[in-house]
Design a protein around this motif. Structure first.
Motif, PDB file in Angstrom:
ATOM      1  N   TYR A 211      51.548  56.187 116.065  1.00 42.76           N
ATOM      2  CA  TYR A 211      52.448  57.095 117.524  1.00 42.76           C
ATOM      3  C   TYR A 211      52.487  56.651 119.144  1.00 42.76           C
ATOM      4  O   TYR A 211      53.449  56.275 119.279  1.00 42.76           O
ATOM      5  N   ALA A 212      51.371  56.579 119.349  1.00 48.16           N
ATOM      6  CA  ALA A 212      50.964  55.290 120.555  1.00 48.16           C
ATOM      7  C   ALA A 212      52.164  54.192 120.434  1.00 48.16           C
ATOM      8  O   ALA A 212      52.855  53.815 121.658  1.00 48.16           O
ATOM      9  N   ALA A 213      52.149  53.422 119.573  1.00 39.08           N
ATOM     10  CA  ALA A 213      52.608  52.352 118.738  1.00 39.08           C
ATOM     11  C   ALA A 213      54.014  52.183 119.001  1.00 39.08           C
ATOM     12  O   ALA A 213      55.219  51.330 119.100  1.00 39.08           O
ATOM     13  N   PHE A 214      54.274  53.714 117.924  1.00 40.54           N
ATOM     14  CA  PHE A 214      56.376  53.507 118.098  1.00 40.54           C
ATOM     15  C   PHE A 214      56.658  54.397 119.512  1.00 40.54           C
ATOM     16  O   PHE A 214      57.872  53.982 119.190  1.00 40.54           O
ATOM     17  N   THR A 215      55.822  55.070 120.384  1.00 43.63           N
ATOM     18  CA  THR A 215      56.495  55.377 121.881  1.00 43.63           C
ATOM     19  C   THR A 215      56.197  54.240 123.211  1.00 43.63           C
ATOM     20  O   THR A 215      56.456  54.342 124.397  1.00 43.63           O
ATOM     21  N   ALA A 216      55.650  52.692 122.373  1.00 44.05           N
ATOM     22  CA  ALA A 216      55.497  51.859 122.963  1.00 44.05           C
ATOM     23  C   ALA A 216      56.558  51.180 124.212  1.00 44.05           C
ATOM     24  O   ALA A 216      57.732  51.491 123.842  1.00 44.05           O
ATOM     25  N   PRO A 217      56.783  51.525 125.663  1.00 43.06           N
ATOM     26  CA  PRO A 217      56.967  51.107 126.609  1.00 43.06           C
ATOM     27  C   PRO A 217      57.871  49.740 125.973  1.00 43.06           C
ATOM     28  O   PRO A 217      57.467  48.574 125.875  1.00 43.06           O
ATOM     29  N   HIS A 218      59.606  49.068 125.936  1.00 42.62           N
ATOM     30  CA  HIS A 218      59.592  47.906 125.510  1.00 42.62           C
ATOM     31  C   HIS A 218      61.042  47.677 126.075  1.00 42.62           C
ATOM     32  O   HIS A 218      61.910  47.232 125.542  1.00 42.62           O
ATOM     33  N   PRO A 219      61.516  47.987 127.011  1.00 44.97           N
ATOM     34  CA  PRO A 219      62.404  47.300 128.528  1.00 44.97           C
ATOM     35  C   PRO A 219      63.155  45.889 128.029  1.00 44.97           C
ATOM     36  O   PRO A 219      62.298  45.097 127.749  1.00 44.97           O
ATOM     37  N   GLY A 220      64.552  46.038 127.501  1.00 48.69           N
ATOM     38  CA  GLY A 220      65.470  45.073 127.575  1.00 48.69           C
ATOM     39  C   GLY A 220      65.549  43.962 125.857  1.00 48.69           C
ATOM     40  O   GLY A 220      65.518  43.242 125.904  1.00 48.69           O
ATOM     41  N   ARG A 221      64.008  44.833 125.387  1.00 45.24           N
ATOM     42  CA  ARG A 221      63.911  43.952 123.916  1.00 45.24           C
ATOM     43  C   ARG A 221      63.911  44.836 122.865  1.00 45.24           C
ATOM     44  O   ARG A 221      62.963  46.297 122.581  1.00 45.24           O
ATOM     45  N   PRO A 222      64.115  44.870 122.195  1.00 42.35           N
ATOM     46  CA  PRO A 222      63.973  45.198 120.809  1.00 42.35           C
ATOM     47  C   PRO A 222      62.102  45.595 119.826  1.00 42.35           C
ATOM     48  O   PRO A 222      61.624  44.875 120.415  1.00 42.35           O
ATOM     49  N   HIS A 223      61.462  46.691 119.497  1.00 41.33           N
ATOM     50  CA  HIS A 223      60.333  46.649 118.906  1.00 41.33           C
ATOM     51  C   HIS A 223      60.223  46.425 117.492  1.00 41.33           C
ATOM     52  O   HIS A 223      60.712  47.502 117.262  1.00 41.33           O
ATOM     53  N   VAL A 224      58.570  45.856 117.513  1.00 47.11           N
ATOM     54  CA  VAL A 224      58.682  45.930 115.974  1.00 47.11           C
ATOM     55  C   VAL A 224      56.763  46.577 116.006  1.00 47.11           C
ATOM     56  O   VAL A 224      56.516  46.290 116.956  1.00 47.11           O
ATOM     57  N   VAL A 225      57.071  47.175 114.967  1.00 47.91           N
ATOM     58  CA  VAL A 225      55.747  47.988 114.763  1.00 47.91           C
ATOM     59  C   VAL A 225      54.814  47.259 113.189  1.00 47.91           C
ATOM     60  O   VAL A 225      55.496  48.053 112.515  1.00 47.91           O
ATOM     61  N   VAL A 226      54.287  46.396 113.337  1.00 44.12           N
ATOM     62  CA  VAL A 226      53.450  46.153 111.962  1.00 44.12           C
ATOM     63  C   VAL A 226      52.249  46.515 111.185  1.00 44.12           C
ATOM     64  O   VAL A 226      51.689  46.928 112.290  1.00 44.12           O
ATOM     65  N   ALA A 227      52.449  47.826 110.809  1.00 38.44           N
ATOM     66  CA  ALA A 227      51.353  48.296 109.944  1.00 38.44           C
ATOM     67  C   ALA A 227      50.832  48.270 108.815  1.00 38.44           C
ATOM     68  O   ALA A 227      51.786  48.273 107.745  1.00 38.44           O
ATOM     69  N   ARG A 228      49.447  47.891 109.487  1.00 37.06           N
ATOM     70  CA  ARG A 228      48.663  47.885 107.875  1.00 37.06           C
ATOM     71  C   ARG A 228      48.170  48.390 106.410  1.00 37.06           C
ATOM     72  O   ARG A 228      47.579  49.274 107.880  1.00 37.06           O
ATOM     73  N   VAL A 229      48.332  48.352 105.925  1.00 36.82           N
ATOM     74  CA  VAL A 229      47.453  49.051 104.880  1.00 36.82           C
ATOM     75  C   VAL A 229      47.146  48.363 103.862  1.00 36.82           C
ATOM     76  O   VAL A 229      47.162  47.432 103.733  1.00 36.82           O
ATOM     77  N   GLU A 230      46.519  49.301 103.080  1.00 40.70           N
ATOM     78  CA  GLU A 230      45.544  48.325 101.594  1.00 40.70           C
ATOM     79  C   GLU A 230      46.146  47.669 101.130  1.00 40.70           C
ATOM     80  O   GLU A 230      47.396  48.498 101.210  1.00 40.70           O
ATOM     81  N   PRO A 231      45.953  46.503 100.573  1.00 41.59           N
ATOM     82  CA  PRO A 231      46.374  45.448 100.004  1.00 41.59           C
ATOM     83  C   PRO A 231      47.331  46.316  98.216  1.00 41.59           C
ATOM     84  O   PRO A 231      47.051  47.121  97.796  1.00 41.59           O
ATOM     85  N   LYS A 232      48.209  45.365  97.935  1.00 45.28           N
ATOM     86  CA  LYS A 232      48.984  45.966  97.084  1.00 45.28           C
ATOM     87  C   LYS A 232      48.273  45.711  95.739  1.00 45.28           C
ATOM     88  O   LYS A 232      48.161  44.409  95.442  1.00 45.28           O
ATOM     89  N   SER A 233      48.023  46.489  94.828  1.00 49.05           N
ATOM     90  CA  SER A 233      47.300  45.708  93.482  1.00 49.05           C
ATOM     91  C   SER A 233      48.621  45.398  92.377  1.00 49.05           C
ATOM     92  O   SER A 233      49.464  45.424  92.617  1.00 49.05           O
ATOM     93  N   ALA A 234      47.942  44.701  91.874  1.00 46.75           N
ATOM     94  CA  ALA A 234      48.328  44.035  90.972  1.00 46.75           C
ATOM     95  C   ALA A 234      48.940  45.397  89.583  1.00 46.75           C
ATOM     96  O   ALA A 234      48.398  45.769  89.905  1.00 46.75           O
TER      97      ALA A 234
END
Length: 234
Positions: A211-234
């Motif tokens: 939530y904090a990352a999604f709502t962080a201000p970013h005036p004049g720029r597009p915004h990306v949030v990289v959400a790290r989760v557990e690695p995909k199993s084979a």
């Protein structure tokens, strides 16, 4: 197509049970579960869209690019009243509107048909440009992509365009489950930052951090949030 009527309020704790209603083959389970917390935080706390406002020009747009594992998406849409919970057990069947890839003409609340890698972010860029051209400054555009989608050149063209264009209503969430084929020195965030984006990397299971990352201000720029989760199993 009519909106669903909720008989009670669903919470995040209900989502595994809702997902469990969807059975059958070709479920892309890891692709779905990797997105569950991001989708919940977006629809529960961030997106300005509801079943009643899903046709409102002033709504936020959410584009699921990672559409090849839509069970979590369908569960969240059902929990929030966009579609009936009773639809979930029919997932993937011949006569169900809930296909293995979402269809925007069949799924209430879905903005695009998706599942083929590399399409969502370019469409989101076009959506943001279209809203700007119409003078609609309030709606935000969100798209959710998988890290493996960043192997597709169409996404890099979109990233390279959006930063210099100053598309500050554009937001991207990258689910990083270590399934991309090509490594990126500096991580995924560095690729976006090099193109002029605002970028944050967080734990994709931590709702407050998301939530904090999604709502962080970013005036004049597009915004990306990289959400790290557990690695995909084979």
């Amino acid at each position: 197509m009519t909106d669903a009527t909720l008989t009670h309020t669903y919470t995040h704790a209900d989502l595994p049970g809702l997902m469990g209603l969807m059975t059958g083959d070709e479920k892309h389970g890891p692709a779905a579960t990797s997105t569950l917390d991001v989708l919940w935080v977006l629809y529960d706390r961030v997106l300005r869209v509801s079943p009643e406002s899903r046709e409102d020009p002033g709504r936020d747009r959410f584009l699921l690019s990672k559409g090849h594992g839509p069970m979590a998406y369908y569960a969240v849409l059902a929990a929030k009243g966009f579609l009936p919970v009773e639809w979930l057990p029919g997932f993937g069947s011949y006569d169900s509107p809930l296909g293995h890839h979402p269809d925007r003409t069949l799924v209430p609340g879905a903005e695009i048909g998706s599942g083929s890698l590399g399409h969502g972010l370019p469409i989101a860029v076009g959506t943001a440009l279209g809203l700007r051209a119409q003078g609609l400054d309030e709606p935000r555009v969100w798209t959710l992509v998988g890290d493996a989608e960043l192997d597709e050149g169409s996404n890099h063209e979109a990233i390279a365009f959006a930063g210099p264009a100053g598309l500050d209503r554009l937001h991207t969430v990258v689910i990083d489950n270590a399934s991309a084929a090509y490594a990126r020195p500096g991580g995924i965030s560095a690729r976006f930052e090099a193109a002029g984006w605002s970028a944050l990397t967080v734990d994709g299971r931590d709702h407050d951090a998301l939530y904090a990352a999604f709502t962080a201000p970013h005036p004049g720029r597009p915004h990306v949030v990289v959400a790290r989760v557990e690695p995909k199993s084979a």
